[in-house]
Write an enzyme that holds these catalytic residues in place. Structure first.
Site, PDB file in Angstrom:
ATOM      1  N   ILE A   1     -45.919  -3.125  18.767  1.00  0.00           N
ATOM      2  CA  ILE A   1     -46.512  -4.466  18.726  1.00  0.00           C
ATOM      3  C   ILE A   1     -47.395  -4.701  19.958  1.00  0.00           C
ATOM      4  CG2 ILE A   1     -45.957  -6.929  18.768  1.00  0.00           C
ATOM      5  CD1 ILE A   1     -43.421  -6.263  17.117  1.00  0.00           C
TER       6      ILE A   1
ATOM      7  N   ASP B   1     -42.372  -0.416  35.647  1.00  0.00           N
ATOM      8  CA  ASP B   1     -41.137  -0.858  35.001  1.00  0.00           C
ATOM      9  C   ASP B   1     -40.992  -2.337  35.351  1.00  0.00           C
ATOM     10  OD1 ASP B   1     -38.542  -1.569  34.429  1.00  0.00           O
ATOM     11  OD2 ASP B   1     -37.682   0.362  35.030  1.00  0.00           O
TER      12      ASP B   1
ATOM     13  N   ALA C   1     -42.704  -6.494  26.367  1.00  0.00           N
ATOM     14  CA  ALA C   1     -41.796  -5.344  26.552  1.00  0.00           C
ATOM     15  C   ALA C   1     -40.390  -5.754  26.161  1.00  0.00           C
ATOM     16  CB  ALA C   1     -41.828  -4.891  28.012  1.00  0.00           C
TER      17      ALA C   1
ATOM     18  N   LEU D   1     -20.116  -6.337  19.781  1.00  0.00           N
ATOM     19  CA  LEU D   1     -19.769  -6.816  21.123  1.00  0.00           C
ATOM     20  C   LEU D   1     -18.462  -6.182  21.609  1.00  0.00           C
ATOM     21  CD1 LEU D   1     -20.527  -8.556  23.502  1.00  0.00           C
ATOM     22  CD2 LEU D   1     -19.390 -10.477  22.438  1.00  0.00           C
TER      23      LEU D   1
ATOM     24  N   ASN E   1     -17.625  -3.309  21.436  1.00  0.00           N
ATOM     25  CA  ASN E   1     -17.912  -1.992  22.036  1.00  0.00           C
ATOM     26  C   ASN E   1     -19.010  -2.041  23.095  1.00  0.00           C
ATOM     27  OD1 ASN E   1     -16.076  -0.742  20.282  1.00  0.00           O
ATOM     28  ND2 ASN E   1     -17.617  -0.703  18.648  1.00  0.00           N
TER      29      ASN E   1
ATOM     30  N   TYR F   1     -28.951  -8.382  22.487  1.00  0.00           N
ATOM     31  CA  TYR F   1     -30.368  -8.582  22.141  1.00  0.00           C
ATOM     32  C   TYR F   1     -30.612 -10.044  21.744  1.00  0.00           C
ATOM     33  CZ  TYR F   1     -34.801  -7.681  19.637  1.00  0.00           C
ATOM     34  OH  TYR F   1     -36.104  -7.683  19.199  1.00  0.00           O
TER      35      TYR F   1
HETATM   36  P1  NAD Z   1     -41.270  -0.658  20.843  1.00  0.00           P
HETATM   37  O1  NAD Z   1     -39.976  -0.102  21.276  1.00  0.00           O
HETATM   38  O2  NAD Z   1     -42.082   0.100  19.842  1.00  0.00           O
HETATM   39  O3  NAD Z   1     -42.198  -0.971  22.109  1.00  0.00           O
HETATM   40  C1  NAD Z   1     -41.697  -1.603  23.261  1.00  0.00           C
HETATM   41  C2  NAD Z   1     -42.509  -1.157  24.452  1.00  0.00           C
HETATM   42  O4  NAD Z   1     -41.962  -1.791  25.624  1.00  0.00           O
HETATM   43  C3  NAD Z   1     -42.450   0.360  24.688  1.00  0.00           C
HETATM   44  O5  NAD Z   1     -43.735   0.888  24.867  1.00  0.00           O
HETATM   45  C4  NAD Z   1     -41.589   0.474  25.933  1.00  0.00           C
HETATM   46  O6  NAD Z   1     -41.905   1.602  26.728  1.00  0.00           O
HETATM   47  C5  NAD Z   1     -41.910  -0.833  26.653  1.00  0.00           C
HETATM   48  N1  NAD Z   1     -40.872  -1.147  27.638  1.00  0.00           N
HETATM   49  C6  NAD Z   1     -39.526  -1.109  27.460  1.00  0.00           C
HETATM   50  N2  NAD Z   1     -38.909  -1.379  28.614  1.00  0.00           N
HETATM   51  C7  NAD Z   1     -39.862  -1.603  29.548  1.00  0.00           C
HETATM   52  C8  NAD Z   1     -39.838  -1.895  30.942  1.00  0.00           C
HETATM   53  N3  NAD Z   1     -38.695  -2.015  31.607  1.00  0.00           N
HETATM   54  N4  NAD Z   1     -41.014  -2.052  31.576  1.00  0.00           N
HETATM   55  C9  NAD Z   1     -42.192  -1.925  30.921  1.00  0.00           C
HETATM   56  N5  NAD Z   1     -42.281  -1.626  29.603  1.00  0.00           N
HETATM   57  C10 NAD Z   1     -41.121  -1.460  28.933  1.00  0.00           C
HETATM   58  O7  NAD Z   1     -40.954  -2.137  20.290  1.00  0.00           O
HETATM   59  P2  NAD Z   1     -41.787  -3.089  19.323  1.00  0.00           P
HETATM   60  O8  NAD Z   1     -41.177  -3.012  17.972  1.00  0.00           O
HETATM   61  O9  NAD Z   1     -43.248  -2.895  19.470  1.00  0.00           O
HETATM   62  O10 NAD Z   1     -41.354  -4.509  19.932  1.00  0.00           O
HETATM   63  C11 NAD Z   1     -42.140  -5.230  20.855  1.00  0.00           C
HETATM   64  C12 NAD Z   1     -41.458  -6.567  21.121  1.00  0.00           C
HETATM   65  O11 NAD Z   1     -41.265  -7.255  19.878  1.00  0.00           O
HETATM   66  C13 NAD Z   1     -40.074  -6.429  21.740  1.00  0.00           C
HETATM   67  O12 NAD Z   1     -39.869  -7.473  22.668  1.00  0.00           O
HETATM   68  C14 NAD Z   1     -39.139  -6.602  20.550  1.00  0.00           C
HETATM   69  O13 NAD Z   1     -37.881  -7.036  20.936  1.00  0.00           O
HETATM   70  C15 NAD Z   1     -39.899  -7.616  19.745  1.00  0.00           C
HETATM   71  N6  NAD Z   1     -39.558  -7.639  18.317  1.00  0.00           N
HETATM   72  C16 NAD Z   1     -39.821  -6.591  17.479  1.00  0.00           C
HETATM   73  C17 NAD Z   1     -39.504  -6.677  16.142  1.00  0.00           C
HETATM   74  C18 NAD Z   1     -39.807  -5.578  15.171  1.00  0.00           C
HETATM   75  O14 NAD Z   1     -39.539  -5.754  13.973  1.00  0.00           O
HETATM   76  N7  NAD Z   1     -40.371  -4.451  15.580  1.00  0.00           N
HETATM   77  C19 NAD Z   1     -38.900  -7.836  15.632  1.00  0.00           C
HETATM   78  C20 NAD Z   1     -38.621  -8.877  16.508  1.00  0.00           C
HETATM   79  C21 NAD Z   1     -38.977  -8.786  17.850  1.00  0.00           C
END
Ligand code: NAD
Length: 473
Positions: A237, A279, A310, A318, A320, A377
């Protein structure tokens, strides 16, 4: 392993075999192709008509299902019946200005406008009802009538097919700082265009922004000359958010962990942005973002938008969940952004957040509904909702013109959701009114709408981008 349902639905034989085909949604800046019709309930349409005039969108008067307008139809057995008047061709959108609704009788007019229109909608059509914030509507009956609009819209969203959506917009007309057509413009244009493809059954709130704060309503490049920081931009995303902001003119700073360097570099190269390997959980993350901005764009440069995208999952019941699984998720998804905001909100810091800037969080429908195996989460994402509400109500930020909002995505097709076991994944993908998963771009478009300078009157909101998922609805 290929997803069996995906194989079936992309196979040309699938239709003959009866596998449901998700409708291809209209996306991007495309407006509906059929006419936009407007009707009013409880009074004459005023703010909606004036908003469409500002946007340059032509409107026609809606037909009404009143007894004198009904026509006689004869069925194949020669039986006659009275049917609502019908539109000569498919319509692209029906808008109902219900801001003057104050009684239960007024709601009949909403039905009168919607019934003929719902019989004539084109694929990916739009139903948009505009009301006022119920608590400002007056006595209990007026409040009830305005609240009733939410029931109408949420139900119609579930009845629509072929990619059509229904949403409610609430404006403030009865307070000291009423919403103007300029305030409403960016929201109406988002809703009519394909940018809102995966948003249905939702309630939008548009307040009022101070004079001169609402940016250009019709430019396709609202972020020209503006700096936008996106965390987690190396894939999924976040990569799509970076692309949409770049498409709309922004200089994007793409942030991701050093381990995600490859993906990050290719996203940054593709969009002509800059990459920052960081990070976000390190204590000085905010200062490092600001230092990067000041160094790359000059001492006077400031951030227009920061998108806290991110995020990580560490799913377990929970019972576990140990302190590491708990802490790491809360740290990345919630604590890091509170620290970064605190630093970037310093008006004196070179490379900090500009006045009239935007802070945008990424929550989740899990944060609203809860989810088995996701207490950590869901805690982090519900925390994002709380953060947005509190910061959206902060008068100090409002005085600086800074808005704070979040999206709550539902099931979006990414690497994160590809990891979900097949059966659960299929359910997640289908239990929504649009009967399909969303795309990263759908989340990105909603974020860009919040961030637009023209959305200055939208703050403290959490918008679900979930196709009207039944989860937590
Ligand atoms: P993804 O895992 O594909 O991408 C997440 C990105 O965040 C990765 O590139 C990762 O390296 C980066 N990241 C993780 N920890 C980090 C840190 N400490 N510092 C910097 N970067 C970091 O996830 P996604 O599906 O693209 O999700 C993006 C956002 O959308 C997230 O917040 C997720 O919780 C939220 N989200 C996703 C969905 C879905 O259906 N995919 C649904 C609801 C919410």
């Amino acid at each position: 392993m290929a997803d069996i349902v995906q194989v079936l639905t992309t196979n040309p034989l699938a239709k003959q075999l009866g596998v449901p085909q998700p409708t291809r949604l209209r996306r991007g800046r495309e407006l509906p192709s059929g006419p936009v019709v407007l009707g009013a309930a409880g009074g004459s349409p005023s703010i909606v008509r004036r908003t469409l005039d500002l946007l340059g969108v032509p409107v026609q008067d809606a037909l009404r299902d009143v007894p004198e307008a009904r026509v006689t139809e004869t069925d194949d057995k020669g039986r006659e019946r009275q049917v609502p008047p019908s539109y000569p061709a498919r319509i692209g959108a029906v808008l109902v200005d219900a801001t003057a609704v104050t009684s239960i009788a007024d709601l009949e007019e909403v039905r009168q406008v919607l019934r003929p229109a719902l019989r004539s909608l084109e694929p990916s059509a739009r139903v948009v009802v505009v009301g006022v914030e119920p608590e400002t509507a007056g006595g209990p009956v007026a409040v009830a009538a305005q609240q009733a609009l939410e029931g109408v819209v949420r139900s119609v969203g579930k009845e629509l097919r072929r990619g059509a959506t229904a949403n409610l917009v609430r404006v403030d007309l009865l307070t000291g700082t009423p919403t103007t057509p300029e305030d409403l413009g960016s929201t109406m244009s988002f809703l009519l265009e394909g940018r809102s493809a995966y948003v249905s059954g939702q309630v939008f709130h548009v307040g009022h922004a101070d004079e001169g704060r609402v940016g250009d309503l019709t430019t396709p490049r609202p972020f020209e000359g503006r700096i936008v920081v996106v965390t987690g931009a190396g894939r999924g995303i976040g990569a799509s958010i970076a692309e949409v902001f770049a498409r709309d003119g922004a200089a994007v700073v793409a942030v991701d962990v050093p381990a995600g360097g490859q993906g990050l570099a290719s996203v940054a190269n593709k969009i002509g942005g800059t990459a920052l390997q960081l990070d976000i959980t390190v204590p000085d993350a905010g200062s490092r973002i600001a230092a990067h901005v000041a160094q790359r764009f000059g001492e006077g440069a400031r951030i227009h938008t920061i998108v806290h995208n991110a995020g990580i999952t560490r799913d377990k019941l929970l019972v576990n969940t140990d302190e590491d699984r708990w802490g790491s998720v809360l740290e990345v998804n919630l604590a890091a952004q509170t620290r970064i905001n605190e630093i970037l909100l310093d008006p004196e810091l070179p490379g900090g957040l500009d006045d009239e800037g935007r802070i945008i969080g990424v929550a989740s429908t899990s944060g609203i509904a809860g989810n088995r195996g996701q207490a950590n989460y869901a805690a982090s994402k519900a925390g994002v909702v709380g953060l947005v509400r509190a910061m959206g109500a902060d008068q100090g930020l409002a005085a600086r013109g800074i808005t704070v909002n979040a999206v709550a995505p539902g099931f979006i097709e990414t690497e994160m959701t590809a990891k979900i076991p097949l059966a659960t994944r299929e359910i997640g993908r289908r239990i929504n009114s649009l009967q399909q998963g969303g795309r990263p771009v759908d989340v990105a478009e909603a974020i860009a709408w919040f961030a637009q300078p023209a959305s200055a009157a939208v703050t403290g909101q959490v918008l679900r981008v979930c196709g009207q998922s039944q989860l937590g609805a």
